[in-house]
Scaffold this motif. Structure first.
Motif, mmCIF file in Angstrom:
data_model
loop_
_atom_site.group_PDB
_atom_site.id
_atom_site.type_symbol
_atom_site.label_atom_id
_atom_site.label_comp_id
_atom_site.label_asym_id
_atom_site.label_seq_id
_atom_site.Cartn_x
_atom_site.Cartn_y
_atom_site.Cartn_z
ATOM 1 N N VAL A 119 0.849 -1.206 0.000
ATOM 2 C CA VAL A 119 0.000 0.000 0.000
ATOM 3 C C VAL A 119 0.881 1.253 0.000
ATOM 4 O O VAL A 119 0.598 2.207 -0.727
ATOM 5 C CB VAL A 119 -0.951 -0.013 1.219
ATOM 6 N N ARG A 120 1.980 1.217 0.751
ATOM 7 C CA ARG A 120 2.899 2.379 0.757
ATOM 8 C C ARG A 120 3.435 2.622 -0.662
ATOM 9 O O ARG A 120 3.476 3.759 -1.136
ATOM 10 C CB ARG A 120 4.079 2.114 1.685
ATOM 11 N N LEU A 122 1.957 1.892 -3.496
ATOM 12 C CA LEU A 122 0.879 2.469 -4.315
ATOM 13 C C LEU A 122 0.687 3.951 -3.982
ATOM 14 O O LEU A 122 0.508 4.779 -4.876
ATOM 15 C CB LEU A 122 -0.412 1.690 -4.077
ATOM 16 N N VAL A 123 0.775 4.292 -2.695
ATOM 17 C CA VAL A 123 0.608 5.700 -2.293
ATOM 18 C C VAL A 123 1.760 6.541 -2.833
ATOM 19 O O VAL A 123 1.537 7.638 -3.360
ATOM 20 C CB VAL A 123 0.530 5.811 -0.749
ATOM 21 N N ASP A 124 2.964 6.021 -2.752
ATOM 22 C CA ASP A 124 4.123 6.773 -3.270
ATOM 23 C C ASP A 124 3.951 7.055 -4.768
ATOM 24 O O ASP A 124 4.198 8.167 -5.235
ATOM 25 C CB ASP A 124 5.420 5.983 -3.031
ATOM 26 N N VAL A 125 3.497 6.040 -5.503
ATOM 27 C CA VAL A 125 3.290 6.219 -6.945
ATOM 28 C C VAL A 125 2.181 7.242 -7.197
ATOM 29 O O VAL A 125 2.334 8.152 -8.015
ATOM 30 C CB VAL A 125 2.929 4.877 -7.620
ATOM 31 N N ALA A 126 1.079 7.118 -6.483
ATOM 32 C CA ALA A 126 -0.053 8.047 -6.674
ATOM 33 C C ALA A 126 0.383 9.481 -6.377
ATOM 34 O O ALA A 126 0.098 10.397 -7.150
ATOM 35 C CB ALA A 126 -1.207 7.647 -5.760
ATOM 36 N N ARG A 127 1.098 9.644 -5.277
ATOM 37 C CA ARG A 127 1.554 10.994 -4.902
ATOM 38 C C ARG A 127 2.468 11.559 -5.994
ATOM 39 O O ARG A 127 2.336 12.687 -6.429
ATOM 40 C CB ARG A 127 2.351 10.892 -3.590
ATOM 41 N N ALA A 128 3.396 10.735 -6.462
ATOM 42 C CA ALA A 128 4.389 11.188 -7.448
ATOM 43 C C ALA A 128 3.724 11.638 -8.747
ATOM 44 O O ALA A 128 4.241 12.503 -9.449
ATOM 45 C CB ALA A 128 5.379 10.059 -7.731
ATOM 46 N N HIS A 129 2.545 11.089 -9.046
ATOM 47 C CA HIS A 129 1.883 11.398 -10.324
ATOM 48 C C HIS A 129 0.575 12.163 -10.149
ATOM 49 O O HIS A 129 -0.206 12.290 -11.107
ATOM 50 C CB HIS A 129 1.652 10.102 -11.097
ATOM 51 N N GLY A 130 0.307 12.646 -8.902
ATOM 52 C CA GLY A 130 -0.910 13.442 -8.690
ATOM 53 C C GLY A 130 -2.184 12.648 -8.927
ATOM 54 O O GLY A 130 -3.206 13.187 -9.367
ATOM 55 N N ASP A 172 -2.389 6.757 7.749
ATOM 56 C CA ASP A 172 -1.068 6.731 8.407
ATOM 57 C C ASP A 172 0.029 7.245 7.481
ATOM 58 O O ASP A 172 1.046 7.773 7.927
ATOM 59 C CB ASP A 172 -0.713 5.302 8.850
ATOM 60 N N LEU A 173 -0.203 7.091 6.176
ATOM 61 C CA LEU A 173 0.787 7.572 5.197
ATOM 62 C C LEU A 173 0.520 9.021 4.803
ATOM 63 O O LEU A 173 1.168 9.562 3.901
ATOM 64 C CB LEU A 173 0.748 6.669 3.957
ATOM 65 N N GLY A 174 -0.499 9.636 5.470
ATOM 66 C CA GLY A 174 -0.805 11.048 5.228
ATOM 67 C C GLY A 174 -1.395 11.304 3.852
ATOM 68 O O GLY A 174 -1.271 12.397 3.303
ATOM 69 N N PHE A 175 -2.050 10.276 3.279
ATOM 70 C CA PHE A 175 -2.639 10.418 1.933
ATOM 71 C C PHE A 175 -4.154 10.478 2.080
ATOM 72 O O PHE A 175 -4.759 9.557 2.631
ATOM 73 C CB PHE A 175 -2.242 9.209 1.067
ATOM 74 N N ASP A 176 -4.782 11.583 1.610
ATOM 75 C CA ASP A 176 -6.244 11.700 1.787
ATOM 76 C C ASP A 176 -7.006 11.786 0.466
ATOM 77 O O ASP A 176 -8.230 11.902 0.464
ATOM 78 C CB ASP A 176 -6.586 12.908 2.674
#
Ligand code: SF4
Length: 383
Positions: A119-120, A122-130, A172-176
């Motif tokens: 999951v981390r 996936l979140v890193d990828v999502a954040r990196a690409h908006g 927890d990963l600060g992704f909303d």
């Protein structure tokens, strides 16, 4: 309609949640590697006014195809549907506005790796690409650890708990920038699950859908029952009407969705509060890139035609396009079929009856259906 309390998230040029209009979305039914056919699906959905369009990607060939589809449809708000192969996220994220992952399929790859690390990633990828994200829980493929925790009669709590756990991981990963979906082919379970989830996490935007709702009109009736009950309560920020349709009629999912929203807005409630499991109930998926054989759509329609003679019997028949949700979804049906490339698996509840060619399957289904009707008659079950 009760106002929604959810937070706002952005999916490309569309915002959902809060006071934003409820977005209407759909998913391409063709194989993604069939670039021309999938572009045609996107065209039909854009023409029908889709706010968001989902495409399934399972392997590197699909990724290459996606790049061509994106180049041809530059303005579409695209979502990628990731099942087992979540590692493709970094390859597809540059072309899309949202990633949907299924917690129930994350355990397949890299079994030694903890789920929260996947999951981390996936979140890193999502954040990196908006990109936004969707935690997409589906009754046909719920996390087996969750299912094992609860009795067979309670299929809703495992779904809610799976969604809640993944919300906590993203928090927890600060992704909303995420929303949640909890789907079942039974409208009543969709209503109950989404009401319970919304009570627990009122700020999380919800994607509503009755999965494998089947062919019109039955599929529309099931969907309308769930949407009327939930949206009137202020639950639901985006919707997908999942119908088994010929490819060229894919846009109908959007038209039907808008019609249901408009009726609810105008207070024109057309359905009953609860789905009555009376008579023959056919569950079928809308097809997507994973469909094992495109004869699936005709098979679903032929099953409905052939079983017309049995419509008064309280029997559920499931017709599924592939192994992703096929095995799970057919377990709960009286008779279930899920497609493979050159044959169809036929089941009676969780028991496999056998594998039959696409030419043989209808005849064999008829035999099993007659047997079931006879057994119901002999045990005096209501006919
Ligand atoms: S059952 Fe398979 S083919 Fe049908 S919609 Fe689900 S993933 Fe796609």
């Amino acid at each position: 309609m009760k106002p929604r309390q959810t937070r706002e998230i952005r999916i490309g040029n569309v915002k959902i949640g809060g006071s934003n209009p409820i977005a209407v979305q759909s998913m391409t039914a063709t194989r993604t590697i069939d670039i021309a056919a999938t572009i045609r699906q996107v065209e039909l959905l854009e023409a029908a006014g889709a706010d968001v369009i989902r495409i399934a990607v399972d392997n590197p060939k699909d990724v290459t195809a996606l790049a061509e589809i994106r180049a041809d449809r530059p303005n579409a708000n695209l979502v990628i549907d990731l099942q087992e192969n979540y590692r493709l996220a970094e390859k597809v994220a540059p072309y899309v506005q949202k990633l949907r992952y299924n917690p129930g399929h994350l355990y397949h790859l890299e079994r030694e790796k903890p789920i929260h690390e996947k999951v981390r990633y996936l979140v890193d990828v999502a954040r990196a690409h908006g990109c936004a994200m969707r935690i997409g829980v589906n009754a046909g493929s719920v996390d087996p650890d969750k299912v094992a925790k609860y009795s067979h009669d309670d299929s809703i709590t495992p779904m809610i708990e799976s969604a809640m756990d993944h919300c906590a991981m993203l928090d927890d990963l600060g992704f909303d920038q995420y929303c949640v979906s909890i789907k079942d082919s039974d409208p009543n379970k969709v209503i109950d699950a989404n009401i319970r989830f919304a009570e627990a996490r009122p700020e999380v935007p919800l994607h509503l859908g009755v999965t494998e709702a089947g062919m019109p009109p039955d599929g529309i009736i099931k969907t309308r029952i769930a949407f009327e009950q939930l949206i009137a309560r202020g639950i639901g920020d985006t919707i997908r009407v999942s119908l088994t349709l010929p490819f060229e009629r894919k846009g109908d999912e959007i038209t039907v969705g808008r019609q249901i929203l408009d009726d609810i807005e105008q207070g024109r409630f057309r359905s009953v509060p609860r789905f009555e499991h009376k008579g023959l109930n056919i569950i079928s998926c809308p097809s997507c890139s994973r469909v094992e054989n495109e004869a699936f759509i005709d098979l679903a329609h032929n099953v409905r035609e052939m079983t017309e003679y049995a419509k008064q019997h309280d029997i559920t028949i499931a017709v599924m396009g592939c192994r992703v949700n096929g095995p799970g979804e057919t377990d709960d049906a009286d008779l279930g079929m899920w497609c493979a490339p050159s044959f169809v698996n036929l089941k009676r509840g969780p028991e496999t009856i056998g594998q039959f060619t696409y030419d043989e399957i209808l005849g064999r289904l008829r035999t099993e259906l007659d047997k079931l009707i006879e057994e119901k008659r002999s045990v005096g079950a209501a006919v």
